[in-house]
Design a protein around this motif. Structure first.
Motif, PDB file in Angstrom:
ATOM      1  N   GLY A 129       1.013  -0.931  -0.181  1.00 35.31           N
ATOM      2  CA  GLY A 129      -0.298  -0.176  -0.027  1.00 35.31           C
ATOM      3  C   GLY A 129       0.716   1.137   0.134  1.00 35.31           C
ATOM      4  N   CYS A 130       1.967   1.561  -0.686  1.00 33.79           N
ATOM      5  CA  CYS A 130       2.924   2.432  -0.379  1.00 33.79           C
ATOM      6  C   CYS A 130       2.285   3.002  -1.645  1.00 33.79           C
ATOM      7  N   SER A 131       3.033   4.456  -1.605  1.00 34.09           N
ATOM      8  CA  SER A 131       2.294   5.647  -2.658  1.00 34.09           C
ATOM      9  C   SER A 131       3.235   5.450  -3.440  1.00 34.09           C
ATOM     10  N   LEU A 132       3.661   6.125  -4.539  1.00 34.26           N
ATOM     11  CA  LEU A 132       4.573   6.367  -5.922  1.00 34.26           C
ATOM     12  C   LEU A 132       5.686   7.474  -4.895  1.00 34.26           C
ATOM     13  N   LYS A 133       5.457   8.023  -4.356  1.00 37.48           N
ATOM     14  CA  LYS A 133       6.513   8.807  -3.393  1.00 37.48           C
ATOM     15  C   LYS A 133       7.694   7.608  -2.631  1.00 37.48           C
ATOM     16  N   GLU A 134       7.017   7.031  -2.340  1.00 36.70           N
ATOM     17  CA  GLU A 134       8.063   6.341  -1.267  1.00 36.70           C
ATOM     18  C   GLU A 134       8.155   4.856  -2.035  1.00 36.70           C
ATOM     19  N   ILE A 135       7.724   4.824  -2.996  1.00 40.05           N
ATOM     20  CA  ILE A 135       8.919   4.190  -3.439  1.00 40.05           C
ATOM     21  C   ILE A 135      10.081   4.667  -4.601  1.00 40.05           C
ATOM     22  N   CYS A 136       9.973   5.746  -4.797  1.00 35.56           N
ATOM     23  CA  CYS A 136      10.582   6.100  -5.606  1.00 35.56           C
ATOM     24  C   CYS A 136      11.866   6.421  -4.685  1.00 35.56           C
ATOM     25  N   GLU A 137      11.209   6.458  -2.586  1.00 38.98           N
ATOM     26  CA  GLU A 137      12.530   7.068  -1.982  1.00 38.98           C
ATOM     27  C   GLU A 137      12.978   5.490  -1.944  1.00 38.98           C
ATOM     28  N   THR A 138      11.940   4.185  -1.497  1.00 42.77           N
ATOM     29  CA  THR A 138      12.510   3.004  -1.642  1.00 42.77           C
ATOM     30  C   THR A 138      13.351   2.227  -2.295  1.00 42.77           C
ATOM     31  N   MET A 139      13.436   2.381  -3.821  1.00 45.43           N
ATOM     32  CA  MET A 139      14.206   1.964  -4.875  1.00 45.43           C
ATOM     33  C   MET A 139      15.366   2.514  -5.427  1.00 45.43           C
ATOM     34  N   ASP A 140      15.127   4.125  -4.584  1.00 47.48           N
ATOM     35  CA  ASP A 140      15.440   5.108  -5.559  1.00 47.48           C
ATOM     36  C   ASP A 140      15.597   5.189  -6.575  1.00 47.48           C
ATOM     37  N   CYS A 141      14.892   5.723  -7.099  1.00 47.86           N
ATOM     38  CA  CYS A 141      14.501   5.953  -8.881  1.00 47.86           C
ATOM     39  C   CYS A 141      13.229   6.711  -9.394  1.00 47.86           C
ATOM     40  N   SER A 142      13.819   7.494 -10.237  1.00 48.03           N
ATOM     41  CA  SER A 142      12.496   8.681 -10.699  1.00 48.03           C
ATOM     42  C   SER A 142      10.951   8.474 -10.437  1.00 48.03           C
ATOM     43  N   LEU A 143      10.243   9.616 -10.553  1.00 52.92           N
ATOM     44  CA  LEU A 143       9.097   8.584 -11.117  1.00 52.92           C
ATOM     45  C   LEU A 143       8.568   7.873 -12.115  1.00 52.92           C
ATOM     46  N   PRO A 144       8.844   9.049 -13.259  1.00 52.95           N
ATOM     47  CA  PRO A 144       8.857   7.758 -14.662  1.00 52.95           C
ATOM     48  C   PRO A 144       8.732   6.711 -14.449  1.00 52.95           C
ATOM     49  N   ALA A 145      10.670   6.245 -13.766  1.00 54.91           N
ATOM     50  CA  ALA A 145      10.959   4.892 -13.834  1.00 54.91           C
ATOM     51  C   ALA A 145      10.140   4.157 -12.877  1.00 54.91           C
ATOM     52  N   ALA A 146       9.536   4.656 -11.896  1.00 57.30           N
ATOM     53  CA  ALA A 146       8.557   3.591 -10.535  1.00 57.30           C
ATOM     54  C   ALA A 146       7.522   3.665 -11.302  1.00 57.30           C
ATOM     55  N   LYS A 147       6.759   4.496 -12.459  1.00 59.32           N
ATOM     56  CA  LYS A 147       5.603   4.462 -12.814  1.00 59.32           C
ATOM     57  C   LYS A 147       5.643   3.805 -14.411  1.00 59.32           C
ATOM     58  N   ALA A 148       6.616   3.339 -14.857  1.00 61.41           N
ATOM     59  CA  ALA A 148       6.542   2.396 -15.675  1.00 61.41           C
ATOM     60  C   ALA A 148       6.921   0.339 -15.013  1.00 61.41           C
ATOM     61  N   ALA A 149       7.804   1.020 -13.943  1.00 58.41           N
ATOM     62  CA  ALA A 149       8.531  -0.515 -13.264  1.00 58.41           C
ATOM     63  C   ALA A 149       7.091  -1.408 -13.046  1.00 58.41           C
TER      64      ALA A 149
END
Length: 295
Positions: free
Chosen positions: A134-154
């Motif tokens: 249940g994490c947000s996109l922002k939290e995914i970026c922080e955890t995986m050290d990636c950009s927002l577009p990269a998180a969305k694509a993955a």
């Protein structure tokens, strides 16, 4: 993820580690494809967190900080094990994250660990973080050290892959205990269920090692005998030989619930027909969450 007050985050790291342990294990197990290996990764991550905490300075988001450590520890584990695909570079793409309905969300949350392992690491991490935890996109970026577009694509591609996998026929051959494993596990379980712990003690080696996960470790027959004495004092267990993640294991059920899932499990290691190691997850029941088991 919830930010804790500064003073609480600094002084209650141990309490936070205890509270976060099941959630972190859920992530680690799905990242490495095994509830058992996931516990090993979790323990490594917690050690790293305890060691890093004094010099980490102010931690604004302790839970996010722990997830980041767990994520990196899982990646280290995968690299060492060298059993998964080469880490793919994050693909930059500006895309909209599709919204899932409740049915799709439940289906992804229930995806087997083996199926998650078919996704690339970025896809797996993003789907687990958002659709399982249940994490947000922002939290995914922080955890995986990636950009927002990269998180969305993955996330987008990971979900699409899971839909394709779900449509495939399940032709995985069913595994069974070998005759040798069934015989020795069966004997151990029969003595245990009969509360004949003297017979159990006769089955263990003199230098047996016990890992009572999340509780304590013991070594040697005299010390480990106390462990059996503790089981003799309670009656909330019924042992059954079986498989967990295709490994010979002992599944532990609640004797008052005939059709329930196992509460936890044990793993035995053998040497010269004697029990050499015992790994008991009684005090880490979260480990059985998502485990594939067979009786």
């Amino acid at each position: 993820m919830t930010a804790l007050p500064e003073t609480s985050a600094a002084s209650d790291i141990e309490r936070l580690l205890v509270a976060m342990r099941p959630k972190l294990h859920r992530y680690c197990a799905r990242m490495v494809g095994s509830v058992i290996d996931g516990e090993d990764v979790l323990q490594d991550a917690l050690i790293k967190a305890v060691e890093a905490h004094p010099s980490a300075g102010h931690i604004g988001n302790p839970e996010g900080w722990l997830f980041r450590i767990a994520h990196n520890t899982a990646l280290d584990f995968l690299r060492r094990r060298n059993r998964q695909e080469t880490l793919r570079s994050m693909e930059e793409a500006d895309m909209i994250v599709d919204q899932l309905d409740d049915v799709e969300s439940r289906q992804i949350a229930a995806t087997s660990l083996r199926t998650f392992m078919r996704l690339s690491v970025p896809q797996r991490g993003s789907v687990i973080l958002m659709d399982v935890l249940g994490c947000s996109l922002k939290e995914i970026c922080e955890t995986m050290d990636c950009s927002l577009p990269a998180a969305k694509a993955a996330l987008h591609r990971g979900r699409a892959q899971l839909r394709e996998f779900a449509a495939e026929p399940d032709d995985t051959p069913q595994q069974r205990l070998s005759d040798a494993d069934r015989a020795r596990l069966g004997a151990y379980v029969a003595h245990f269920n009969a509360r004949d712990f003297d017979a159990i003690r006769a089955m263990i080696s003199d230098d047996v090692r016990l890992d009572l996960v999340n509780k304590t470790r013991m070594r040697g027959k005299a010390e480990v005998s106390r462990y059996f004495g503790n089981y003799a004092k309670v009656s909330d267990w019924r042992l059954v030989p079986g498989l967990v993640e295709r490994r010979p294991a002992i599944l532990v059920f609640d004797p008052d619930e005939s059709d329930s899932r196992p509460k936890y499990f044990m793993l035995l290691g053998w040497s010269a027909d004697k029990v050499a190691t015992i790994r008991d997850f009684r005090h880490a029941p979260y480990v059985v969450d998502g485990a594939e088991y067979l009786i």
